[in-house]
Motif scaffolding. Structure first.
Motif, PDB file in Angstrom:
ATOM      1  N   GLN A  80       0.774  -1.286   0.038  1.00  0.00           N
ATOM      2  CA  GLN A  80       0.019  -0.023  -0.072  1.00  0.00           C
ATOM      3  C   GLN A  80       0.838   1.212  -0.015  1.00  0.00           C
ATOM      4  OE1 GLN A  80      -3.451  -0.338  -0.181  1.00  0.00           O
ATOM      5  NE2 GLN A  80      -2.992   1.775  -0.898  1.00  0.00           N
ATOM      6  N   LEU A  81       2.070   1.346   0.617  1.00  0.00           N
ATOM      7  CA  LEU A  81       2.650   2.414   0.626  1.00  0.00           C
ATOM      8  C   LEU A  81       3.478   2.602  -0.591  1.00  0.00           C
ATOM      9  CD1 LEU A  81       4.666   4.645   1.927  1.00  0.00           C
ATOM     10  CD2 LEU A  81       6.261   2.745   2.818  1.00  0.00           C
ATOM     11  N   ALA A  82       3.997   1.287  -1.229  1.00  0.00           N
ATOM     12  CA  ALA A  82       4.478   1.458  -2.753  1.00  0.00           C
ATOM     13  C   ALA A  82       3.587   1.983  -3.714  1.00  0.00           C
ATOM     14  CB  ALA A  82       4.752   0.121  -3.143  1.00  0.00           C
ATOM     15  N   SER A  83       2.310   1.708  -3.732  1.00  0.00           N
ATOM     16  CA  SER A  83       1.183   2.345  -4.248  1.00  0.00           C
ATOM     17  C   SER A  83       0.953   3.748  -4.264  1.00  0.00           C
ATOM     18  CB  SER A  83      -0.053   1.504  -4.269  1.00  0.00           C
ATOM     19  OG  SER A  83      -1.187   1.748  -5.018  1.00  0.00           O
ATOM     20  N   THR A  84       1.024   4.036  -3.224  1.00  0.00           N
ATOM     21  CA  THR A  84       0.614   5.625  -2.763  1.00  0.00           C
ATOM     22  C   THR A  84       2.002   6.272  -3.322  1.00  0.00           C
ATOM     23  OG1 THR A  84      -0.358   4.922  -0.685  1.00  0.00           O
ATOM     24  CG2 THR A  84       0.375   7.248  -0.858  1.00  0.00           C
ATOM     25  N   LEU A  85       3.047   5.703  -3.075  1.00  0.00           N
ATOM     26  CA  LEU A  85       4.287   6.410  -3.673  1.00  0.00           C
ATOM     27  C   LEU A  85       4.364   6.684  -5.161  1.00  0.00           C
ATOM     28  CD1 LEU A  85       7.026   4.576  -1.462  1.00  0.00           C
ATOM     29  CD2 LEU A  85       6.589   7.235  -1.383  1.00  0.00           C
ATOM     30  N   ALA A  86       3.907   5.236  -5.915  1.00  0.00           N
ATOM     31  CA  ALA A  86       3.973   5.603  -7.050  1.00  0.00           C
ATOM     32  C   ALA A  86       2.996   6.670  -7.872  1.00  0.00           C
ATOM     33  CB  ALA A  86       3.431   4.219  -7.804  1.00  0.00           C
ATOM     34  N   GLU A  87       1.667   6.836  -6.952  1.00  0.00           N
ATOM     35  CA  GLU A  87       0.738   7.959  -7.493  1.00  0.00           C
ATOM     36  C   GLU A  87       1.238   9.105  -7.299  1.00  0.00           C
ATOM     37  OE1 GLU A  87      -3.488   7.526  -7.050  1.00  0.00           O
ATOM     38  OE2 GLU A  87      -3.348   5.429  -5.978  1.00  0.00           O
ATOM     39  N   ILE A  88       2.140   9.515  -6.342  1.00  0.00           N
ATOM     40  CA  ILE A  88       2.930  10.619  -6.238  1.00  0.00           C
ATOM     41  C   ILE A  88       4.034  10.883  -7.199  1.00  0.00           C
ATOM     42  CG2 ILE A  88       1.660  11.215  -3.906  1.00  0.00           C
ATOM     43  CD1 ILE A  88       4.100  10.695  -2.509  1.00  0.00           C
TER      44      ILE A  88
END
Length: 541
Positions: free
Chosen positions: A60-68
Motif C-alpha cells: 500500500q505504501l508502494a502504491s501511494t508512492l507511485a501515485e505521487i
C-alpha cells in the motif's frame, strides 16, 4: 454538586490507547480513499515502522508512492516484498507500471509477464495486457517483429550511424544512409523523419515537406513527424497554424525517452525554453545522460532561463563526454564573457554559423501548397465544428454544411461527415459534395457515421472534451470498422468508453475500472474494444 468519579472509583478498567501498525494503516487507508496522498504516505510509513515485514503495508505504501511520482522508492518496497518470499503477485503488476513510467520498458515487460504467469485470472490481468499493448505502441517493438535478431541489430546500428552523421553536420552522407534504410525497411518511420530533417537543414524545403507528408499520410499521429511539422511551419512564417500545433504538443506526455528527447529538441528549436528544459531534464535518468548532444541542449536551455552557473556546469559535462569537441568550449567562452544570446539554432550541436537560412517568398508559397493536405489531417476544429452543427437543426446550420460539402480543398472524410449530418436533418433531400473535379450525390445517411457521431455525443455527455486525442481514436475506430468490417460501434457506450480511456491515457492517467463505471459498461466489454482499437492503431508500428 455532581462529582465525577475517577476511573478507579468507577470500578472500570483503564484501556491503553494503542498506536500500532494496524492503527496507522487504517488511518492511511482513510487518507488514501479521500485522495490525501501525502498524509496517506506518512501514515503507511509509520505503519511500516511498526511492522516492517508486513507485505500488505509495504504494497500500500508502494502504491501511494507511485501515485505521487516516487517510482524508484515505490520499486524499492515492492522488490523487498518479492525478495521476502511473499506470494503477492500484484507486486509484479505495480513494478511493471512503475518501470513503464521510468521509461525502463524491458523491465516493465518482464514484470508484466511475470504477473500474468503467477496470476492468470488476477484482478489486474486486463490492465496488464493493456500495459503490454501500450509498451508495444510506445516503443514500436512490432516494427521489427519477424526480423532475425542480426537484421534488427543491423537496422538499429545503421540508423544510429545516420543520426551521428546528422549530428556531425555531414548531411549528404546522412541522406544516403537514410534512403538506404527506407528502401530496405519502408515502415521504419524514424528514418523518414530524419531524412526530412536533413533536407530542412540544407534549406531543401520542398523535399523536406514531401518526406514529411509521406510519413503523416502513412502513419498519422507520428510524434516525430508532428514535431518536425511544427518546426517547418514556423520556419516558413506560418505562425498561426504552427502555434496551434505547439499548444497541442505541450499537452503530450510520452513515456519513451526517444519521444521526450524529440519534444525537448523541438521546443528548444522553437525557443520554448521552459518546455525544452522540462523534457531534457527528464532524460538525466536515461542513457541520454551519456550523450553530449542532449547534454549540450540541456545547457542551452539552462542558460536561456537565466541559470548561468548551472549551464556552465552542464557544458563542463559535455566537455567530459566529448573532450575533443569544440562546441562546449565555444559556448562556455561566450557564456562566461556575457556574449551569448540564445536562439533556437543554438540547440544544434555545432558552432553556429553567421549565415541564416531564410526561405524566399516563392519557396514559402510553394511549400504552402505541399502542407495544405497535412494541415487538414491535423486540425480537429473542422470535425468539432461539424459535430456542433449536428445539434443545430436550423436553416443557417444546413447552409453552412452545404457550403462545406462544396469545398474542393477539404478532405473527403470531413465532407462525408457534413453530408451525413445534412441527411440526418433532411433525409428527403439528396446531398451533393465536390470530389475530384466532380459532384457526387449522396442519397441516404451512413449508418456507420451516424453511429460514430452518436458515440462522440456520448463522450461529450460523459464530461470529456472532444479534443485531438479523442478525435484521433474516434477516426481510427471508423477506419477499423470500414476496413476490417468490425462491428465495433454496435455497442456505442462501450466504444465511447474505449475511446475516452485511450485519450485520457495519452493525457495522463486512466483506469479501465473507473471508465467502465463512468459509462456503465463491464470491464471485460470495455477491455475487448480497447484491445481491438490498440491493435488497429498499432498495425503499422
Amino acid at each position: 454538586m455532581y462529582k465525577r468519579k475517577s476511573a478507579g472509583e468507577a470500578g472500570g478498567r483503564v484501556l491503553p490507547f494503542i498506536q500500532d501498525g494496524d492503527y496507522f494503516f487504517e488511518k492511511g487507508i482513510k487518507a488514501y480513499n479521500r485522495r490525501d496522498l501525502y498524509t496517506a504516505k506518512k501514515m503507511f510509513e509509520r505503519a511500516v515502522t511498526f511492522q516492517p515485514e508486513e507485505p500488505s503495508f509495504l504494497c500500500q505504501l508502494a502504491s501511494t508512492l507511485a501515485e505521487i511520482g516516487e517510482y524508484e522508492e515505490s520499486n524499492r518496497h515492492l522488490l523487498h516484498v518479492i525478495e521476502s518470499g511473499s506470494d503477492m503477485s500484484e507486486c509484479h503488476f505495480f513494478l511493471a507500471n512503475n518501470f513503464a513510467h521510468l521509461g525502463m520498458y524491458s523491465d516493465a515487460e518482464e514484470h508484466a509477464l511475470l504477473y500474468m504467469q503467477y496470476d492468470p485470472d488476477g484482478e489486474f490481468v486486463d490492465d496488464t495486457q493493456e500495459l503490454l499493448d501500450l509498451i508495444s505502441l510506445e516503443t514500436g517493438s512490432k516494427s521489427t517483429n519477424g526480423l532475425p535478431l542480426s537484421t534488427e541489430e543491423e537496422l538499429i546500428k545503421s540508423h544510429d550511424e545516420a543520426r551521428q552523421s546528422i549530428e556531425r553536420g555531414d548531411l549528404p552522407l546522412a541522406q544516403e544512409q537514410l534512403r538506404e534504410i527506407i528502401e530496405n525497411h519502408p515502415k521504419f518511420w524514424a528514418a523518414y523523419n530524419n531524412l526530412a530533417l536533413t533536407h530542412f537543414y540544407k534549406s531543401e524545403f520542398d523535399e523536406a515537406m514531401d518526406v514529411l507528408q509521406d510519413v503523416l499520410d502513412k502513419n498519422p499521429g507520428n510524434l516525430n513527424a508532428l514535431c518536425n511539422l511544427a518546426i517547418f511551419l514556423f520556419h516558413l512564417g506560418m505562425d498561426e497554424p504552427g502555434g496551434k500545433l505547439v499548444d497541442r504538443l505541450k499537452m503530450v506526455h510520452p513515456m519513451h525517452p526517444e519521444h521526450r528527447y524529440k519534444l525537448g529538441n523541438t521546443f528548444g528549436l522553437l525557443e520554448e525554453h521552459v518546455y525544452a528544459n522540462k523534457w531534457l531534464q527528464t532524460l538525466r535518468k536515461s542513457s541520454f545522460v551519456y550523450d553530449p548532444v542532449t547534454t549540450h541542449m540541456l545547457a542551452v536551455s539552462y542558460y536561456a532561463l537565466g541559470h548561468k552557473e548551472l549551464s556552465l556546469k552542464t557544458w563542463k559535462k559535455v566537455l567530459e563526454l566529448d573532450p575533443e569537441g569544440n562546441v562546449a568550449p565555444f559556448y562556455m567562452e561566450k557564456a562566461q564573457n556575457g556574449e551569448l544570446t540564445v536562439s533556437g539554432g543554438d540547440y544544434q550541436y555545432r558552432i553556429p554559423s553567421n549565415k541564416q537560412n531564410k526561405p524566399k517568398k516563392d519557396r514559402q508559397i510553394k511549400a504552402m501548397e505541399h502542407i495544405q493536405h497535412v494541415r487538414k489531417g491535423l486540425e480537429k476544429n473542422k470535425i468539432t465544428h461539424l459535430f456542433l452543427l449536428r445539434g443545430n437543426k436550423n436553416e443557417e446550420a444546413y447552409e453552412t454544411l452545404r457550403d462545406f460539402c462544396m469545398r474542393k480543398e477539404e478532405s473527403l472524410f470531413v465532407k462525408e461527415i457534413a453530408a451525413n449530418i445534412m441527411l440526418e436533418h433532411h433525409p428527403e433531400f439528396p446531398v451533393k459534395l465536390a470530389h475530384e473535379e466532380a459532384l457526387v450525390e449522396v442519397g441516404s445517411p451512413s449508418g456507420l457515421l451516424t453511429q460514430a457521431l452518436d458515440v462522440l455525443q456520448i463522450v461529450k455527455e460523459s464530461g470529456s472534451a472532444i479534443d485531438e486525442q479523442v478525435l484521433f481514436y474516434w477516426s481510427e475506430a471508423i477506419k477499423l470498422s470500414e476496413v476490417k468490417g468490425e462491428r465495433i460501434f454496435d455497442n456505442e457506450k462501450a466504444i465511447a468508453a474505449a475511446i475516452d480511456h485511450l485519450a485520457r491515457k495519452q493525457r495522463g492517467k486512466s483506469t479501465q475500472k473507473a471508465i467502465a463505471g463512468l459509462y456503465d459498461v463491464s470491464v471485460s466489454v470495455l477491455s475487448l474494444r480497447i484491445k481491438k482499437l490498440i491493435s488497429w492503431v498499432n498495425r503499422n508500428v
